[in-house]
Design a protein around this motif. Structure first.
Motif, PDB file in Angstrom:
ATOM      1  N   TYR A 316       0.697  -1.244   0.004  1.00 51.94           N
ATOM      2  CA  TYR A 316      -0.029   0.028  -0.181  1.00 51.94           C
ATOM      3  C   TYR A 316       0.707   1.271   0.051  1.00 51.94           C
ATOM      4  N   THR A 317       2.067   1.427   0.952  1.00 53.55           N
ATOM      5  CA  THR A 317       2.740   2.534   0.773  1.00 53.55           C
ATOM      6  C   THR A 317       3.599   2.579  -0.352  1.00 53.55           C
ATOM      7  N   LEU A 318       3.785   1.493  -1.055  1.00 46.37           N
ATOM      8  CA  LEU A 318       4.963   1.710  -2.180  1.00 46.37           C
ATOM      9  C   LEU A 318       3.994   2.316  -3.323  1.00 46.37           C
ATOM     10  N   ARG A 319       2.840   1.938  -3.324  1.00 39.97           N
ATOM     11  CA  ARG A 319       1.903   2.290  -4.499  1.00 39.97           C
ATOM     12  C   ARG A 319       1.643   3.683  -4.126  1.00 39.97           C
ATOM     13  N   ARG A 320       0.982   4.027  -2.870  1.00 44.59           N
ATOM     14  CA  ARG A 320       0.665   5.540  -2.884  1.00 44.59           C
ATOM     15  C   ARG A 320       1.854   6.556  -2.674  1.00 44.59           C
ATOM     16  N   GLU A 321       3.103   5.947  -2.365  1.00 46.28           N
ATOM     17  CA  GLU A 321       4.136   7.007  -2.548  1.00 46.28           C
ATOM     18  C   GLU A 321       4.744   6.892  -4.016  1.00 46.28           C
ATOM     19  N   GLY A 322       4.886   5.747  -4.736  1.00 41.86           N
ATOM     20  CA  GLY A 322       5.508   5.647  -6.029  1.00 41.86           C
ATOM     21  C   GLY A 322       4.186   6.209  -6.985  1.00 41.86           C
ATOM     22  N   GLY A 323       3.033   6.170  -6.758  1.00 43.34           N
ATOM     23  CA  GLY A 323       2.115   6.437  -7.805  1.00 43.34           C
ATOM     24  C   GLY A 323       2.174   5.493  -9.056  1.00 43.34           C
ATOM     25  N   GLU A 324       1.597   5.930 -10.012  1.00 41.21           N
ATOM     26  CA  GLU A 324       1.247   5.168 -11.155  1.00 41.21           C
ATOM     27  C   GLU A 324       2.502   4.381 -11.894  1.00 41.21           C
ATOM     28  N   PHE A 325       3.856   5.005 -11.633  1.00 38.34           N
ATOM     29  CA  PHE A 325       4.910   4.419 -12.328  1.00 38.34           C
ATOM     30  C   PHE A 325       5.574   3.450 -11.566  1.00 38.34           C
ATOM     31  N   ALA A 326       5.190   3.154 -10.366  1.00 35.98           N
ATOM     32  CA  ALA A 326       5.862   2.061  -9.450  1.00 35.98           C
ATOM     33  C   ALA A 326       5.240   0.741  -9.906  1.00 35.98           C
ATOM     34  N   ARG A 327       6.318  -0.147  -9.949  1.00 34.04           N
ATOM     35  CA  ARG A 327       5.616  -1.706 -10.171  1.00 34.04           C
ATOM     36  C   ARG A 327       6.120  -2.442  -8.854  1.00 34.04           C
ATOM     37  N   ILE A 328       5.261  -3.190  -8.503  1.00 37.30           N
ATOM     38  CA  ILE A 328       5.366  -3.731  -7.259  1.00 37.30           C
ATOM     39  C   ILE A 328       5.127  -5.521  -7.682  1.00 37.30           C
ATOM     40  N   ILE A 329       5.745  -6.242  -7.241  1.00 36.21           N
ATOM     41  CA  ILE A 329       5.749  -7.782  -7.464  1.00 36.21           C
ATOM     42  C   ILE A 329       5.780  -8.472  -5.915  1.00 36.21           C
ATOM     43  N   VAL A 330       5.109  -9.457  -5.770  1.00 36.61           N
ATOM     44  CA  VAL A 330       4.968  -9.946  -4.335  1.00 36.61           C
ATOM     45  C   VAL A 330       5.457 -11.540  -4.937  1.00 36.61           C
ATOM     46  N   ARG A 331       6.472 -11.892  -4.130  1.00 33.30           N
ATOM     47  CA  ARG A 331       6.886 -13.420  -4.542  1.00 33.30           C
ATOM     48  C   ARG A 331       6.704 -14.373  -3.373  1.00 33.30           C
ATOM     49  N   GLU A 332       5.866 -15.603  -3.632  1.00 32.85           N
ATOM     50  CA  GLU A 332       5.719 -16.511  -2.616  1.00 32.85           C
ATOM     51  C   GLU A 332       7.015 -16.983  -2.510  1.00 32.85           C
ATOM     52  N   ARG A 333       7.325 -17.358  -1.131  1.00 30.77           N
ATOM     53  CA  ARG A 333       8.340 -18.233  -0.755  1.00 30.77           C
ATOM     54  C   ARG A 333       8.390 -19.305   0.514  1.00 30.77           C
ATOM     55  N   GLY A 334       7.896 -20.493   0.110  1.00 29.05           N
ATOM     56  CA  GLY A 334       7.542 -21.334   0.950  1.00 29.05           C
ATOM     57  C   GLY A 334       6.256 -21.439   1.763  1.00 29.05           C
ATOM     58  N   ARG A 335       5.420 -20.613   1.155  1.00 30.52           N
ATOM     59  CA  ARG A 335       3.866 -20.145   1.823  1.00 30.52           C
ATOM     60  C   ARG A 335       3.038 -19.703   0.738  1.00 30.52           C
ATOM     61  N   ARG A 336       1.659 -20.176   0.587  1.00 33.65           N
ATOM     62  CA  ARG A 336       0.961 -19.656  -0.228  1.00 33.65           C
ATOM     63  C   ARG A 336      -0.096 -18.651   0.184  1.00 33.65           C
ATOM     64  N   LEU A 337      -0.232 -17.664  -0.278  1.00 35.55           N
ATOM     65  CA  LEU A 337      -1.347 -16.909  -0.168  1.00 35.55           C
ATOM     66  C   LEU A 337      -2.479 -17.199  -0.560  1.00 35.55           C
ATOM     67  N   ARG A 338      -3.598 -17.011   0.353  1.00 39.10           N
ATOM     68  CA  ARG A 338      -5.033 -17.408   0.215  1.00 39.10           C
ATOM     69  C   ARG A 338      -5.469 -16.507  -0.747  1.00 39.10           C
ATOM     70  N   TYR A 339      -6.523 -16.953  -1.467  1.00 39.79           N
ATOM     71  CA  TYR A 339      -7.396 -16.210  -2.834  1.00 39.79           C
ATOM     72  C   TYR A 339      -7.725 -14.818  -1.935  1.00 39.79           C
ATOM     73  N   PRO A 340      -8.348 -14.418  -0.963  1.00 40.66           N
ATOM     74  CA  PRO A 340      -8.454 -13.377  -0.609  1.00 40.66           C
ATOM     75  C   PRO A 340      -7.312 -12.373  -0.232  1.00 40.66           C
ATOM     76  N   SER A 341      -6.622 -12.959   0.231  1.00 41.75           N
ATOM     77  CA  SER A 341      -5.201 -12.118   0.272  1.00 41.75           C
ATOM     78  C   SER A 341      -4.576 -11.867  -1.139  1.00 41.75           C
ATOM     79  N   ASP A 342      -4.572 -12.691  -1.986  1.00 41.37           N
ATOM     80  CA  ASP A 342      -4.257 -12.176  -3.365  1.00 41.37           C
ATOM     81  C   ASP A 342      -5.090 -10.917  -3.691  1.00 41.37           C
ATOM     82  N   MET A 343      -6.349 -10.956  -3.578  1.00 42.68           N
ATOM     83  CA  MET A 343      -7.187 -10.033  -3.921  1.00 42.68           C
ATOM     84  C   MET A 343      -6.959  -8.662  -3.319  1.00 42.68           C
ATOM     85  N   LEU A 344      -6.761  -8.846  -1.966  1.00 38.96           N
ATOM     86  CA  LEU A 344      -6.256  -7.728  -1.039  1.00 38.96           C
ATOM     87  C   LEU A 344      -4.998  -7.089  -1.471  1.00 38.96           C
ATOM     88  N   LEU A 345      -4.181  -7.749  -1.939  1.00 34.37           N
ATOM     89  CA  LEU A 345      -2.563  -7.205  -2.222  1.00 34.37           C
ATOM     90  C   LEU A 345      -2.860  -6.425  -3.838  1.00 34.37           C
TER      91      LEU A 345
END
Length: 573
Positions: A316-345
């Motif tokens: 949330y902070t990366l997006r609000r501070e970086g604006g439309e030009f920031a690119r944000i990737i979340v990488r799962e490492r040894g743990r899977r995100l649940r579907y609602p958590s995917d949607m949240l991010l």
């Protein structure tokens, strides 16, 4: 602000403001509406940090103190030292705060702050002050705002009330602006095209008066909100646009070097990052590195030890501070995100979530696929509301029927924002089985999954469960007993049908006075797992930032531990 300014003056925690705005007048109240949670917290944290050296400060919080101190640390401010030295006093709101404010009056709150020993020259900050004023009643709201201003005038106190995005709908904001006319200053901070603006309605200080002015703001590399000139703002926007929309080098020029920031926890053991990647340790360092880049590409991790709240806050902070030009990737490492958590991010601003099975080469291909992309969707969610919508209720297993109905409705209300699916299964007993057999056979493993019974059926509510997984989920709950104990089932994922079924169950439970089988369930658990042995109560441990919350132990030196409206939060000894 001018470095030569009087260090004894109270200052607003936004850098490079003109002194007649930054310096707050004694005996005055100032109100700021911050559309963005990160900005609101930053203003509160920086205002505290800037003034703690010259005076004691008092903070009235709407959240857990330990959470606020973590956010302050992420913003680069150490407030725990000030708490140890008794320069900063923290209070939290008591339950049913809004009703008590209306019934007992805001003067009761101010009297309690005095009873707790608030110094006359202290800076008092009300964080998330949305319910400090009763916005539903204009006359009461005006009386409350005048009472706060009179209290500050009599004590030569400076108070800052920081309101959240929840008050920005036209009706509430209009009422708040009207009430804010009794304050010495009222302003709003809102995002626009990846940047922030301080919109001042009026602002009185000992050095002058400002009205109807808008000042552009940017988040500095040090994590501080700062005023910038219009020329610098426009130059930064042009530079960021050129960098993202023209990522390749122009003919005849040197190749452009893209800055990619990667958290070390997002890399598996043995994976070697590319030479051009900037590898840092943890979310705070990712945020700091991203603030130093105009259009960063950030890779953050979701690992077994990762807090979903901290990950979501970082995205949330990366997006609000970086604006439309920031690119944000979340990488799962040894743990899977649940579907609602995917949607949240995704809703909070992530461009992409990379599955834990993807290799380092796959991650690089994902980065390449985002090259030149512009994030065109506005992130207009309130962070706390969004997080609650995917945070399951803190209940699990058997509940009495009426309590079950309340828990289901609460879960449905939370999941509505993200359209997260949930299921209600109504299971009919096979001949020869009792309802106690059904609930005894049930083994819930997730918070939010709850079960109850009426006179004939067993009701199972599964939070964040897609309909195609219902058979798997029920089998995990009841094991081999699913087909043995029950001979029929009805399953629905339609929220309206679930609410209707719950309403019927609640009416039936009250009419028939259905029994509470909680005691039976406790005995059943003891028979399976042995006697219950109470362990050490979960708390903040020996962390110096830990805050005591027990009413009996919070008071010190003869001071009351809690009032009707606020609770004192000293450090645990």
């Amino acid at each position: 602000m001018d470095d030569s300014a009087d260090t004894s003056a109270v200052s607003l925690g936004i850098g490079h403001l003109p002194s007649h705005i930054a310096r707050l007048a004694r005996g005055s109240v100032y109100g700021i509406v911050a559309d963005d949670f990160g900005v609101r917290t930053n203003v509160v944290v920086r205002t505290l940090a800037d003034n703690l050296a010259s005076r004691e400060c008092v903070l009235v919080l709407d959240c857990a103190p330990a959470d606020f101190l973590r956010w302050a640390e992420l913003s680069g401010a150490d407030l725990t030292t000030a708490i140890r030295r008794k320069r900063l006093r923290i209070f939290t709101k008591q339950n049913d705060w809004s009703r008590k404010i209306l019934q007992q009056g805001v003067t009761r709150l101010l009297a309690e702050l005095e009873d707790f020993g608030t110094p006359r020259d202290a800076l008092v900050i009300f964080d998330k002050a949305d319910d400090l004023l009763t916005l539903g009643d204009p006359s009461v709201c005006q009386q409350q705002s005048r009472a706060i201003q009179e209290w500050c005038s009599q004590r030569e106190q400076v108070a800052l009330a920081v309101f959240s995005r929840a008050v920005t709908d036209p009706v509430k904001l209009g009422l708040l602006r009207a009430a804010g006319e009794t304050f010495a200053g009222f302003a709003r901070i809102f995002p626009s095209k990846g940047f922030y603006h301080l919109e001042i309605d009026h602002w009185f200080s000992s050095e002058g008066t400002v009205a109807g002015r808008t000042i552009p703001l940017l988040m500095s590399p040090r994590g501080r909100l700062e005023a910038v000139s219009r020329d610098r703002l426009e130059s930064r926007m042009r530079s960021a646009a050129e960098r993202v929309r023209l990522p390749q080098a122009m003919p005849g020029s040197a190749p452009r070097t893209e800055r990619i920031i990667v958290s070390s926890q997002s890399l598996a053991a043995g994976e070697q990052p590319r030479p051009e990647w900037v590898v840092v340790d943890g979310f705070p360092e990712v945020l700091r590195a991203a603030r130093d880049a105009e259009a960063p590409c950030s890779v953050v991790h979701f690992a077994p030890e990762t807090s979903l709240r901290e990950l979501a806050r970082t995205v949330y902070t990366l997006r609000r501070e970086g604006g439309e030009f920031a690119r944000i990737i979340v990488r799962e490492r040894g743990r899977r995100l649940r579907y609602p958590s995917d949607m949240l991010l995704i809703k909070l601003g992530a461009n992409l979530i990379v599955n834990e099975q993807a290799s380092l080469r796959g991650l690089h291909l994902c980065l390449e696929s985002l090259r030149g992309q512009v994030f065109g969707r506005a992130v207009d969610l309130d962070f706390d509301t969004a997080l609650r919508s995917v945070t399951v209720t803190e209940v699990e297993g058997y509940l009495p029927a009426v309590t079950f109905c309340d828990a289901v409705r609460q879960s449905l209300d939370r999941s509505e924002l993200m359209a997260v699916s949930a299921l209600l299964a109504v299971l009919s007993l096979a001949p020869g089985y009792a309802l106690t057999d059904a609930i005894k056979a049930c083994r819930t493993r997730r918070q939010g999954d709850v079960v109850t019974v009426d006179a004939e059926c067993c009701f199972v509510f599964l939070s964040a469960c897609p309909e195609e997984e219902v058979q798997t989920a029920l089998t995990q709950l009841f094991g081999a007993g699913l087909d043995e104990i029950f001979n029929a089932r009805t399953v629905t994922s339609d929220p309206s049908l679930i609410r209707a079924a719950v309403a019927e169950l609640e009416e039936r439970a009250e009419r028939l006075d259905l029994p509470d089988l909680s005691a039976y369930m406790r005995m059943a658990r003891r028979s399976r797992h042995g006697p219950f042995i109470p362990g050490k109560q979960a708390g903040y441990g020996d962390d110096p930032s830990a805050m005591a919350t027990d009413r009996e132990t919070a008071g010190r030196g003869g001071m009351p531990a809690a009032g009707d409206l606020v609770r004192k939060q000293p450090l645990r000894a």
